[in-house]
Write a protein that holds these residues in place. Structure first.
Motif, PDB file in Angstrom:
ATOM      1  N   LEU A 416       0.825  -1.208   0.000  1.00 10.93           N
ATOM      2  CA  LEU A 416       0.000   0.000   0.000  1.00 10.93           C
ATOM      3  C   LEU A 416       0.860   1.259   0.000  1.00 10.93           C
ATOM      4  O   LEU A 416       0.529   2.261  -0.628  1.00 10.93           O
ATOM      5  CB  LEU A 416      -0.937  -0.005   1.209  1.00 10.93           C
ATOM      6  CG  LEU A 416      -2.094  -0.996   1.120  1.00 10.93           C
ATOM      7  CD1 LEU A 416      -2.883  -1.009   2.415  1.00 10.93           C
ATOM      8  CD2 LEU A 416      -3.013  -0.654  -0.055  1.00 10.93           C
ATOM      9  N   LEU A 417       1.960   1.186   0.712  1.00 10.65           N
ATOM     10  CA  LEU A 417       2.868   2.341   0.764  1.00 10.65           C
ATOM     11  C   LEU A 417       3.308   2.777  -0.640  1.00 10.65           C
ATOM     12  O   LEU A 417       3.424   3.972  -0.921  1.00 10.65           O
ATOM     13  CB  LEU A 417       4.080   1.986   1.624  1.00 10.65           C
ATOM     14  CG  LEU A 417       5.111   3.067   1.923  1.00 10.65           C
ATOM     15  CD1 LEU A 417       5.732   2.808   3.283  1.00 10.65           C
ATOM     16  CD2 LEU A 417       6.214   3.124   0.876  1.00 10.65           C
ATOM     17  N   THR A 418       3.484   1.809  -1.525  1.00  9.47           N
ATOM     18  CA  THR A 418       3.956   2.146  -2.874  1.00  9.47           C
ATOM     19  C   THR A 418       2.892   2.880  -3.694  1.00  9.47           C
ATOM     20  O   THR A 418       3.149   3.301  -4.813  1.00  9.47           O
ATOM     21  CB  THR A 418       4.379   0.893  -3.665  1.00  9.47           C
ATOM     22  OG1 THR A 418       3.221   0.075  -3.883  1.00  9.47           O
ATOM     23  CG2 THR A 418       5.445   0.102  -2.946  1.00  9.47           C
ATOM     24  N   TYR A 419       1.662   2.992  -3.136  1.00  8.93           N
ATOM     25  CA  TYR A 419       0.604   3.756  -3.806  1.00  8.93           C
ATOM     26  C   TYR A 419       0.469   5.164  -3.236  1.00  8.93           C
ATOM     27  O   TYR A 419      -0.303   5.962  -3.752  1.00  8.93           O
ATOM     28  CB  TYR A 419      -0.749   3.039  -3.670  1.00  8.93           C
ATOM     29  CG  TYR A 419      -0.863   1.874  -4.616  1.00  8.93           C
ATOM     30  CD1 TYR A 419      -1.340   2.062  -5.918  1.00  8.93           C
ATOM     31  CD2 TYR A 419      -0.479   0.593  -4.227  1.00  8.93           C
ATOM     32  CE1 TYR A 419      -1.424   1.005  -6.796  1.00  8.93           C
ATOM     33  CE2 TYR A 419      -0.562  -0.473  -5.100  1.00  8.93           C
ATOM     34  CZ  TYR A 419      -1.039  -0.254  -6.385  1.00  8.93           C
ATOM     35  OH  TYR A 419      -1.125  -1.309  -7.246  1.00  8.93           O
ATOM     36  N   HIS A 420       1.186   5.428  -2.152  1.00  7.46           N
ATOM     37  CA  HIS A 420       1.026   6.759  -1.551  1.00  7.46           C
ATOM     38  C   HIS A 420       1.542   7.821  -2.514  1.00  7.46           C
ATOM     39  O   HIS A 420       2.668   7.729  -3.005  1.00  7.46           O
ATOM     40  CB  HIS A 420       1.771   6.832  -0.217  1.00  7.46           C
ATOM     41  CG  HIS A 420       1.317   7.990   0.601  1.00  7.46           C
ATOM     42  ND1 HIS A 420       1.659   9.287   0.291  1.00  7.46           N
ATOM     43  CD2 HIS A 420       0.509   8.061   1.684  1.00  7.46           C
ATOM     44  CE1 HIS A 420       1.081  10.099   1.161  1.00  7.46           C
ATOM     45  NE2 HIS A 420       0.386   9.387   2.021  1.00  7.46           N
ATOM     46  N   PRO A 421       0.721   8.850  -2.793  1.00 14.14           N
ATOM     47  CA  PRO A 421       1.120   9.844  -3.803  1.00 14.14           C
ATOM     48  C   PRO A 421       2.485  10.486  -3.525  1.00 14.14           C
ATOM     49  O   PRO A 421       3.240  10.737  -4.466  1.00 14.14           O
ATOM     50  CB  PRO A 421       0.012  10.897  -3.748  1.00 14.14           C
ATOM     51  CG  PRO A 421      -1.052  10.373  -2.869  1.00 14.14           C
ATOM     52  CD  PRO A 421      -0.621   9.082  -2.270  1.00 14.14           C
ATOM     53  N   GLU A 422       2.779  10.730  -2.261  1.00 17.93           N
ATOM     54  CA  GLU A 422       4.060  11.366  -1.953  1.00 17.93           C
ATOM     55  C   GLU A 422       5.226  10.409  -2.234  1.00 17.93           C
ATOM     56  O   GLU A 422       6.299  10.816  -2.650  1.00 17.93           O
ATOM     57  CB  GLU A 422       4.124  11.826  -0.493  1.00 17.93           C
ATOM     58  CG  GLU A 422       3.067  12.859  -0.120  1.00 17.93           C
ATOM     59  CD  GLU A 422       3.214  14.141  -0.925  1.00 17.93           C
ATOM     60  OE1 GLU A 422       4.346  14.625  -1.075  1.00 17.93           O
ATOM     61  OE2 GLU A 422       2.178  14.654  -1.417  1.00 17.93           O
ATOM     62  N   PHE A 423       4.981   9.129  -2.004  1.00 16.96           N
ATOM     63  CA  PHE A 423       6.013   8.147  -2.334  1.00 16.96           C
ATOM     64  C   PHE A 423       6.185   8.068  -3.852  1.00 16.96           C
ATOM     65  O   PHE A 423       7.300   8.076  -4.369  1.00 16.96           O
ATOM     66  CB  PHE A 423       5.682   6.761  -1.760  1.00 16.96           C
ATOM     67  CG  PHE A 423       6.668   5.718  -2.197  1.00 16.96           C
ATOM     68  CD1 PHE A 423       7.935   5.671  -1.638  1.00 16.96           C
ATOM     69  CD2 PHE A 423       6.358   4.812  -3.212  1.00 16.96           C
ATOM     70  CE1 PHE A 423       8.883   4.745  -2.073  1.00 16.96           C
ATOM     71  CE2 PHE A 423       7.289   3.889  -3.652  1.00 16.96           C
ATOM     72  CZ  PHE A 423       8.553   3.848  -3.080  1.00 16.96           C
ATOM     73  N   VAL A 424       5.070   8.012  -4.551  1.00 13.65           N
ATOM     74  CA  VAL A 424       5.120   7.892  -6.013  1.00 13.65           C
ATOM     75  C   VAL A 424       5.857   9.087  -6.614  1.00 13.65           C
ATOM     76  O   VAL A 424       6.641   8.946  -7.545  1.00 13.65           O
ATOM     77  CB  VAL A 424       3.699   7.764  -6.608  1.00 13.65           C
ATOM     78  CG1 VAL A 424       3.752   7.752  -8.138  1.00 13.65           C
ATOM     79  CG2 VAL A 424       3.029   6.490  -6.099  1.00 13.65           C
ATOM     80  N   ARG A 425       5.633  10.264  -6.037  1.00 13.86           N
ATOM     81  CA  ARG A 425       6.320  11.458  -6.531  1.00 13.86           C
ATOM     82  C   ARG A 425       7.784  11.512  -6.097  1.00 13.86           C
ATOM     83  O   ARG A 425       8.526  12.388  -6.529  1.00 13.86           O
ATOM     84  CB  ARG A 425       5.632  12.717  -6.012  1.00 13.86           C
ATOM     85  CG  ARG A 425       4.308  12.977  -6.670  1.00 13.86           C
ATOM     86  CD  ARG A 425       3.758  14.339  -6.242  1.00 13.86           C
ATOM     87  NE  ARG A 425       2.345  14.377  -6.528  1.00 13.86           N
ATOM     88  CZ  ARG A 425       1.376  14.452  -5.601  1.00 13.86           C
ATOM     89  NH1 ARG A 425       1.702  14.567  -4.322  1.00 13.86           N
ATOM     90  NH2 ARG A 425       0.117  14.430  -5.940  1.00 13.86           N
ATOM     91  N   GLY A 426       8.162  10.634  -5.196  1.00 12.84           N
ATOM     92  CA  GLY A 426       9.536  10.662  -4.680  1.00 12.84           C
ATOM     93  C   GLY A 426       9.729  11.820  -3.718  1.00 12.84           C
ATOM     94  O   GLY A 426      10.835  12.245  -3.417  1.00 12.84           O
ATOM     95  N   ASN A 427       8.599  12.312  -3.211  1.00 13.48           N
ATOM     96  CA  ASN A 427       8.618  13.493  -2.367  1.00 13.48           C
ATOM     97  C   ASN A 427       8.472  13.061  -0.905  1.00 13.48           C
ATOM     98  O   ASN A 427       7.428  13.261  -0.294  1.00 13.48           O
ATOM     99  CB  ASN A 427       7.452  14.385  -2.811  1.00 13.48           C
ATOM    100  CG  ASN A 427       7.403  15.677  -2.039  1.00 13.48           C
ATOM    101  OD1 ASN A 427       8.394  16.095  -1.473  1.00 13.48           O
ATOM    102  ND2 ASN A 427       6.224  16.291  -2.010  1.00 13.48           N
TER     103      ASN A 427
END
Ligand code: ADP
Ligand code: ADP
Ligand code: MG
Length: 453
Positions: A416-427
């Motif tokens: 689920l963490l890999t779907y977090h928008p901030e993670f996806v943005r690398g932010n």
């Protein structure tokens, strides 16, 4: 080259070492506690020796028993892996004295770098930037108060012998200081039998960026890029990736050069890692050097094509490094996800993901026992993609394929963490977990599986 190596460790790293030795034509001797009798390293090594009961202090930390096992089985080297005796200078010295190569740097180097406060002073002398902090060890609460006033709140109390995120406390105001100082000290004493403490300015929302180093005994020293390990829970890494998304090419080079300078200051040889925190304004500070192979070394292997373990063994045998700085290339993007067990017990069926760009490092097999006595990490899922987004998608599908029946793990949470928008943005930075784990937990409870996106 070595003829026979004893592996003074267990679990996935013991297996990683055995696999490497087999490829190099080196025989292996596994040591194991009674709890680890039926594990893969014991089955796959050429020989195995039981060294005591389950508790690590009665087995994997028994220096003399391990040395005796090495001598009895005719080993000419010992690989300590990570954790356990890997950063124990006394053990490295005992190996040297008994004419058994310790696969790592010399006892002297471990001493200089293993004590974090000593390493810090050495970096200051060598011109490597460190986090503003105390001038030396802090022995009393009064000294802690004075240091905190001078540094300015918030501060971080740290154990000089610390590792694995233990013995460390954030302090935001003078009122919290006394409590934090004594709990950090107690935790350090319990975990490391050493309660030497020091203090650093607490950098807010930093990235953890570390550089992989390889150096030989002839004085050649190179770095193999960096890893961003900012996804941490209680200062313990959970996911690591390379390249670090925040670094400009310029900053990467600047930090890489600082990492080499840090290692040179200690006349470092072997594989090692120089860790930095990078603040929100692009300033970076040395925090520590790990004088061993690290959990997340496969990230760098996937990206550079260099077998770090093989190089580490060759260096210990006195070989000259054949890779120069110019030879090091990195292409694509690699991510490692640590799979941790949340309880111990016997597992049922096991299915590991595979396919293009996926590597699994794990000592699990279907029907095996997960022991409550040791570190909870049971597998590492490592993926590589052409781009960061491709690597993220590959990690998602790999975690979707993973089945470890009857074992509670963090795998779904990490998925689920890999779907977090901030993670996806690398932010994201080291505050990510604190800030977002509740949201991810909610997704989990609501049954979101990422597929809706
Ligand atoms: P890495 O720095 O390789 O990312 P971690 O900090 O996660 O690794 O630690 C790797 C393993 O070694 C973990 O099992 C951790 O509990 C253990 N470990 C690290 N440092 C120490 C130490 N000083 N004493 C005991 N165990 C340690
Ligand atoms: P360990 O030996 O346990 O690995 P480190 O010194 O490497 O200890 O610190 C562990 C983690 O704590 C780092 O990865 C980072 O996230 C955080 N940390 C360490 N020092 C600082 C600091 N001065 N300011 C903010 N965060 C820090
Ligand atoms: Mg560290």
């Amino acid at each position: 080259m070595f003829k026979r190596i004893l592996i003074a460790n267990r679990g996935e790293i013991a297996l990683r070492i055995i696999r490497c030795c087999r490829e190099m034509g080196i025989e292996t001797v596994a040591v194991y506690s009674t709890a680890d009798k039926d594990t893969l390293p014991v089955m796959l090594a050429n020989q195995s020796v039981c060294i005591g009961p389950a508790k690590a202090s009665d087995s994997y930390l028994k220096e003399d028993v391990i040395l005796a096992a090495a001598m009895k089985t005719g080993c000419d080297a010992i690989h300590p892996g990570y954790g356990f005796l890997s950063e124990n200078a006394g053990f490295a010295r005992k190996c040297e004295e008994n004419n058994i190569a310790f696969i790592g740097p010399s006892a002297e180097i471990i001493e200089k770098m293993g004590d974090k406060q000593t390493a810090r002073q050495m970096m200051i002398r060598s011109g490597v930037p460190v986090v503003p902090g105390s001038d030396g060890l802090i022995e009393t609460l009064e000294e802690a108060k004075a240091a905190a006033e001078k540094i300015g709140y918030p501060v971080l109390i740290k154990a000089s012998a610390g590792g694995g995120g233990k013995g460390m406390r954030k302090v935001f105001s003078p009122e919290e200081l006394a409590g934090a100082f004594s709990t950090a000290k107690e935790e350090a004493k319990a975990a490391f039998a050493n309660d030497d403490m020091y203090m650093e300015k607490l950098i807010l929302n930093p990235h953890h960026v570390e550089f992989q180093i390889l150096g030989d005994k002839q004085g050649n020293l190179i770095y193999l890029g960096e890893r961003d390990c900012s996804i941490q829970r209680r200062n313990q890494k959970l996911l690591e990736e390379s390249p670090a998304w925040v670094l400009s090419e310029e900053l990467r080079e600047q930090m890489g050069r600082a990492a080499v300078k840090a290692a040179k200051a200690a006349d470092y040889y072997s594989a090692g890692t120089v860790e930095f925190v990078l603040d929100e304004n692009g300033n970076f500070y040395f925090i520590e050097m790990n004088t061993r192979i690290q959990v997340e070394h496969p990230v760098t292997e996937m990206l550079t094509g260099v077998d770090l373990l093989k190089e580490q063994i060759k260096i210990a045998a006195g070989r000259t490094l054949e890779i120069s700085q110019e030879d090091v290339t990195a292409d694509g993007h690699a991510i490692e996800c640590r799979i941790n067990a949340e309880a111990a017990g016997k597992i049922g069926q096991l299915h590991f993901p595979g396919g293009y760009g996926v590597r699994i490092d794990s000592h699990l097999y279907g029907g095996c026992e997960v022991s409550p006595y040791y570190d909870s990490m049971v597998a590492k899922v490592i993926v590589k993609g052409k781009t960061r987004l491709e690597a993220i998608k590959r990690l998602r599908r790999a975690l979707e394929e993973l089945i470890i029946e009857d074992l509670k793990t963090n795998a779904q949470f990490m998925h689920l963490l890999t779907y977090h928008p901030e993670f996806v943005r690398g932010n994201y930075n080291t505050s990510f977990w604190e800030k977002n784990s509740e949201t991810i937990k909610k997704w989990y409870e609501e049954g979101f599986d990422g597929q809706a996106e």
